[in-house]
Scaffold this motif. Structure first.
Motif, short mmCIF file in Angstrom:
data_model
loop_
_atom_site.label_atom_id
_atom_site.label_comp_id
_atom_site.label_asym_id
_atom_site.label_seq_id
_atom_site.Cartn_x
_atom_site.Cartn_y
_atom_site.Cartn_z
N SER A 1 0.84 -1.20 0.00
CA SER A 1 0.00 0.00 0.00
C SER A 1 0.88 1.25 0.00
N ALA A 2 0.54 2.19 -0.87
CA ALA A 2 1.36 3.38 -1.04
C ALA A 2 1.05 4.41 0.03
N ALA A 3 2.05 5.21 0.35
CA ALA A 3 1.84 6.38 1.21
C ALA A 3 1.13 7.46 0.39
N MET A 4 0.13 8.09 1.01
CA MET A 4 -0.62 9.13 0.31
C MET A 4 -0.70 10.38 1.17
N GLN A 5 -0.74 11.52 0.49
CA GLN A 5 -0.75 12.80 1.18
C GLN A 5 -1.51 13.79 0.32
N ASN A 6 -2.64 14.28 0.83
CA ASN A 6 -3.47 15.22 0.07
C ASN A 6 -3.83 14.65 -1.31
N ASN A 7 -4.25 13.38 -1.32
CA ASN A 7 -4.65 12.68 -2.55
C ASN A 7 -3.50 12.51 -3.53
N LYS A 8 -2.29 12.63 -3.05
CA LYS A 8 -1.12 12.36 -3.87
C LYS A 8 -0.45 11.08 -3.39
N VAL A 9 0.22 10.40 -4.33
CA VAL A 9 0.84 9.11 -4.05
C VAL A 9 2.35 9.27 -4.05
N ARG A 10 2.99 8.72 -3.04
CA ARG A 10 4.45 8.78 -3.03
C ARG A 10 5.00 7.63 -3.87
N VAL A 11 5.89 7.98 -4.80
CA VAL A 11 6.56 6.98 -5.62
C VAL A 11 8.07 7.20 -5.55
N GLN A 12 8.77 6.09 -5.47
CA GLN A 12 10.24 6.09 -5.58
C GLN A 12 10.57 5.22 -6.79
N ILE A 13 11.07 5.85 -7.83
CA ILE A 13 11.40 5.10 -9.05
C ILE A 13 12.78 5.55 -9.53
N LYS A 14 13.72 4.63 -9.47
CA LYS A 14 15.06 4.95 -9.96
C LYS A 14 15.05 5.02 -11.49
N SER A 15 16.05 5.68 -12.03
CA SER A 15 16.19 5.75 -13.48
C SER A 15 16.24 4.34 -14.05
N GLY A 16 15.38 4.08 -15.03
CA GLY A 16 15.32 2.76 -15.64
C GLY A 16 14.31 1.83 -15.01
N GLU A 17 13.59 2.27 -13.97
CA GLU A 17 12.63 1.41 -13.29
C GLU A 17 11.19 1.76 -13.66
N THR A 18 10.28 0.85 -13.33
CA THR A 18 8.85 1.06 -13.55
C THR A 18 8.07 0.59 -12.33
N LEU A 19 6.84 1.09 -12.21
CA LEU A 19 5.92 0.65 -11.17
C LEU A 19 4.49 0.68 -11.71
N PHE A 20 3.64 -0.15 -11.16
CA PHE A 20 2.20 -0.05 -11.38
C PHE A 20 1.56 0.53 -10.11
N LEU A 21 0.52 1.31 -10.30
CA LEU A 21 -0.36 1.72 -9.21
C LEU A 21 -1.74 1.12 -9.46
N ASN A 22 -2.30 0.50 -8.42
CA ASN A 22 -3.69 0.06 -8.46
C ASN A 22 -4.47 1.03 -7.57
#
Length: 923
Positions: free
Chosen positions: A718-739
């Motif tokens: 589960s992602a950290a959220m703040q004011n309806n925003k989602v925190r993402v950590q993505i290094k150069s060359g990486e990908t993520l999905f959000l559900n």
């Protein structure tokens, strides 16, 4: 009595509480979708010379399945020299037995089988007699004076045109007169006609033959290329398959057609009749203009546009739909590469079950450390907008799958790493592709010496590749991505009209093949392309629409519904275009009247084509004159009509803002995205192809709680959220999905890497032991410092391609950090890691890092890293020693510039673990 009443109240309270709980949304555990065979990567599978047998087919299919491939696409081609006695004739009983065995074996392994409806490319073969072969227009001109007769016979002068058919003879007089002379032609080719005055020019049109043969044909597949524009020719072509199949399904999931490469096929014998029926005038009276060299004449451009539109119709109806209907009769689908066709690509892609694009060459990414050698690059960059023609056709027609021929000529032979493959595949995913086909895998019997049989344009996704032991890393990543990207429906808010008439309206040339390699000519200069690029960069999601698609689009709840199973669109955008048919404009107005919002960047200025020109211009103008825009005419002007509105806005993004169509501001961070919806869930696929690591809170348009899914490691949280925003950590060359969903989530909290402590350097000596590869295994090495194994003293290492295993230990005094991240630094080319005997996984791409906290213990820890390198050094060594390893019919084996391949002048490629290996604690 009071006790009874009290108990009743208690029961009512409990019942009410249970009812309230029942009405709360059920908690949901987000997980990866079950991976089905079509979600895994598939591969084009070349049968060289059709030299296949049951034993070897079983062996390689098992290898493919174990590595994570979901299916194969059989394409027979030429064979290896010296093995002719093992060749099977295409579609012979023996070949059919091999096909049946393949389908049965693949299915037992959970794999699917597709099949090229031919050998090599394009479609053609022995059943294509000259009368059914690809046809070209031949026009010869003559001069004759008043009172004289033409002395030479009207016969085709071009050599080897024995089957040419006369189509028309038109005479042009000095004052613009035209006369049809076909009835004056005698059997001997003479013309029984003479002009009464002046000098006349006579143009004779013939249906000649291109004489193109099937390229890279397999035994039994040689012959002329098919006339794709003629229905009877296509029927004759397909009958050979129907007869070989005994008109029964063969277990083929999908029949495949490669990109349209039918060179010089500008005609079919029924062209004049089709043109007159569909365009409304006689093309034979315009032979002079049809072959004119004038590249500026407006009327010639209009004539050529009509010619190209007719060719589009013939290709769509007589080949594409005809072939698809045939496949459906055999309980199979069609998969078609429509690019390169002389027609509207959106309609041609949309007429098949699985539209397929292709990537050719490599893209430039800003990912630090990603190798891109100038000598290994084709001068063709894959274009995401080009790929969206295929995905748009799938999305707007409600089709689930859209595929790609992937990694063709990504680098020079034997130099392609999985790390280089990854961002190319991700660029396809961002374009809407969700069904990757590798280009590709050559079938090679077990007894063929290394490197086995190989195809010249491939990245060699086969078990002989020294990278193969780690193929699961790439394959599992693609499978996880596609498991989501094949779910639900594309979530694109904008529908953008493609003005094909602006493309067709050119006086130069005849047919217009819209190729992947020529996008700088027909796509890049257009306002349509610039608008698509700008909207994508701004954070909007969109698909493309053709005139035909708009003609059948409906309005439901003020949204554009392009097909029953397609996701609806919020806005239709008409980019700046010069030409539009009155029928399309009227349909756009109808859509607006029914409730659509339509944004014109500019209003069209004219109609396409030549027939009934002035009347059609009046119709277009009449419709445009009814647009009663309000506004200053400089920014956004609005014309409300019926239930909807038509907006005129040179700045389309400004109009979208006013219409409250929100962009995804996450692109401001440098991230790219694609969205899909499945029921009440929204999925975001986020990609970081920038040069920087991104750690921020991003706003997303979907509402609800977000769960992060990492397709490389498989981790979910589960992602950290703040004011309806989602925190993402993505290094150069990486990908993520959000559900993203409104339902409460049960997943554990995602572990963010916050405060880093000093890295732990693995400074103890390493042991390097070689376990597989060749030409021979080098001796074990003791290493105080990690450098390329090609720099070590053993001369065998400079020519070695294979697997080396590094082992060492390190002491962790206390295990107190929240997480630990292993960084292998530079890996050439892929690494599989174990910590204390437990497998961490395959680190096959940049940044070559993994979370390893759960594998560590306080005290002494053992580290094992298995590294595989490229095939390049061993191939270089073989060419230096003049060892014969390539000997094929036809083209044999060529380099990236299509010249004879020779690796003897290559530099040695670095191999193994290079640089410091560290473990960083995070809290």
């Amino acid at each position: 009595m009071q006790t009874k009443r009290f108990l009743t109240l208690i029961l009512i309270g409990i019942s009410s509480l249970n009812l309230a709980k029942a009405q709360l949304p059920a908690k949901k555990m987000v997980s990866w979708p079950k991976v089905e065979s079509q979600m895994k990567p598939w591969t084009r599978w070349w049968w060289m010379g059709n030299a296949v047998d049951d034993k070897n087919l079983d062996f390689v299919l098992q290898k493919y399945a174990s590595a994570g491939l979901g299916g194969v696409e059989i394409t027979p081609i030429y064979g290896a020299v010296g093995f002719e006695n093992k060749y099977l004739q295409f579609l012979s009983p023996a070949w059919m037995d091999a096909l049946h065995h393949t389908v049965k074996k693949a299915n037992t392994l959970g794999m699917g089988v597709d099949m090229n409806t031919g050998t090599g490319w394009p479609f053609g073969g022995p059943q294509v007699k000259p009368e059914f072969a690809a046809t070209k227009l031949i026009i010869q001109d003559y001069k004759v004076n008043a009172g004289e007769k033409l002395m030479e016979p009207i016969k085709v002068k071009e050599a080897k045109q024995d089957f040419a058919q006369i189509q028309a003879i038109t005479a042009y007089g000095p004052n613009g007169e035209t006369e049809n002379l076909l009835s004056a032609l005698q059997k001997d080719g003479t013309l029984s006609w003479s002009p009464k005055s002046g000098v006349w020019n006579i143009y004779a049109a013939f249906a000649g033959k291109t004489r193109q043969m099937v390229k890279r044909a397999a035994p039994g597949g040689e012959g002329f290329t098919l006339d794709h524009l003629d229905e009877k020719s296509v029927d004759v072509y397909l009958k050979r398959f129907t007869d070989s199949f005994r008109n029964k399904p063969q277990g083929i999931r999908s029949f495949f057609n490669d990109s349209y490469e039918v060179y010089g096929a500008t005609w079919t014998p029924t062209f004049f009749a089709a043109f007159k029926e569909n365009r409304g005038y006689d093309l034979s009276t315009h032979l002079k203009d049809l072959v004119s060299k004038d590249s500026t004449d407006e009327n010639i451009a209009r004539l050529k546009s009509d010619y190209r539109e007719t060719m589009d119709e013939l290709l769509l109806n007589n080949f594409t739909k005809n072939w698809t209907n045939w496949a459906h009769g055999l309980k199979s689908l069609t998969k078609n590469q429509s690019h390169g066709s002389p027609g509207n690509l959106l309609d041609l892609y949309g007429a098949v079950d699985i539209p397929e694009t292709e990537t050719f060459g490599s893209s430039s990414f800003k990912i630090p450390g990603l190798r891109r050698d100038a000598a290994d690059i084709r001068n063709v960059d894959p274009d995401p907008v080009m790929s969206k023609f295929a995905s748009s056709a799938a999305h707007t027609n409600g089709k689930t799958l859209v595929s790609s021929e992937t990694f063709t000529w990504l680098t020079e032979h034997f130099k392609t790493s999985y790390s280089q493959c990854k961002p190319e595949a991700e660029a396809l995913f961002l374009s809407g592709i969700n069904h990757v086909f590798y280009h590709g895998t050559t079938n090679s019997p077990q007894d063929i010496p290394w490197p086995g049989w190989l195809f010249y344009a491939s990245v060699e996704m086969n078990p002989n590749n020294s990278l193969w032991p780690h193929a699961q890393g790439l394959n599992h990543y693609i499978a996880r991505c596609q498991s989501i990207l094949q779910s639900g429906k594309a979530d694109n808010e904008l529908l953008i009209y493609w003005p094909v008439y602006d493309v067709w309206n050119k006086a130069k040339g005849l047919d217009m093949a819209l190729k992947v390699h020529d996008v700088d000519e027909w796509l890049h200069p257009s306002p349509f392309y610039k608008l698509a690029k700008d909207l994508s960069k701004a954070g909007y999601a969109f698909d493309f629409a053709s005139d035909r698609l708009l003609s059948r689009t409906k309005i439901a709840n003020n949204l554009l519904q392009t097909a029953e199973n397609a996701a609806p669109y919020k806005v239709l955008i008409i980019p700046a275009c010069k030409l539009m048919s009155p029928e399309t404009l009227n349909q756009i107005v109808k859509l607006a009247n029914d409730g659509a919002r339509v944004i014109f960047q500019e209003l069209p200025k004219d109609v396409p084509g030549l027939n009934d020109l002035e009347n059609r211009r009046v119709k277009l103008k009449s419709t445009l004159d009814k647009f009663g825009f309000t506004g200053d005419g400089k920014a956004v002007s609005v014309f409300k009509t019926g239930k909807g509105e038509i907006i005129l806005a040179p700045n389309v993004q400004q109009a979208l803002v006013q219409q409250h169509i929100n962009r995804e501001t996450l692109t401001d961070s440098g991230l790219q995205f694609i969205r899909r919806k499945k029921d009440a869930e929204t999925f975001y696929y986020l990609v970081n192809h920038t040069a920087k690591n991104i750690d921020t809170y991003i706003a997303i348009n979907a509402t609800g709680k977000a769960v992060i899914l990492d397709p490389q490691s498989g981790l979910i949280g589960s992602a950290a959220m703040q004011n309806n925003k989602v925190r993402v950590q993505i290094k150069s060359g990486e990908t993520l999905f959000l559900n993203v969903s409104q339902a409460p989530m049960q997943n554990t909290v995602w572990t963010y890497l916050n405060t880093a402590s000093s890295p732990i350097n693995l400074n103890n000596p390493w042991t390097l032991h070689f376990t597989a590869g060749g030409p021979e295994l080098p001796a074990d090495q003791k290493l105080d410092k990690l450098t390329s194994w090609t720099d070590l003293k053993d001369p065998k290492l400079a020519s070695f391609s294979g697997t080396g295993v590094y082992t060492t230990t390190f002491n962790l005094s206390v295990k107190s950090a929240k997480e630990y991240v292993l960084n292998l630094n530079q890996v050439d080319e892929s690494a599989r890691v174990w910590i204390n005997g437990q497998e961490v996984g395959i680190l096959w791409s940049i940044p070559f890092q993994a979370r390893i906290g759960k594998y560590l213990k306080a005290g002494n820890n053992a580290v094992k890293v298995e590294v595989v390198n490229l095939m390049a050094n061993r191939i270089r060594d073989m060419d230096l020693k003049k060892i014969q390893w390539r000997n094929y019919h036809e083209i044999n084996f060529v380099n990236i510039d299509y010249k004879p391949f020779d690796a003897s002048n290559w530099d040695v490629m670095p191999s193994g673990l290079i640089g410091a290996v560290t473990i960083t604690p995070y809290n």
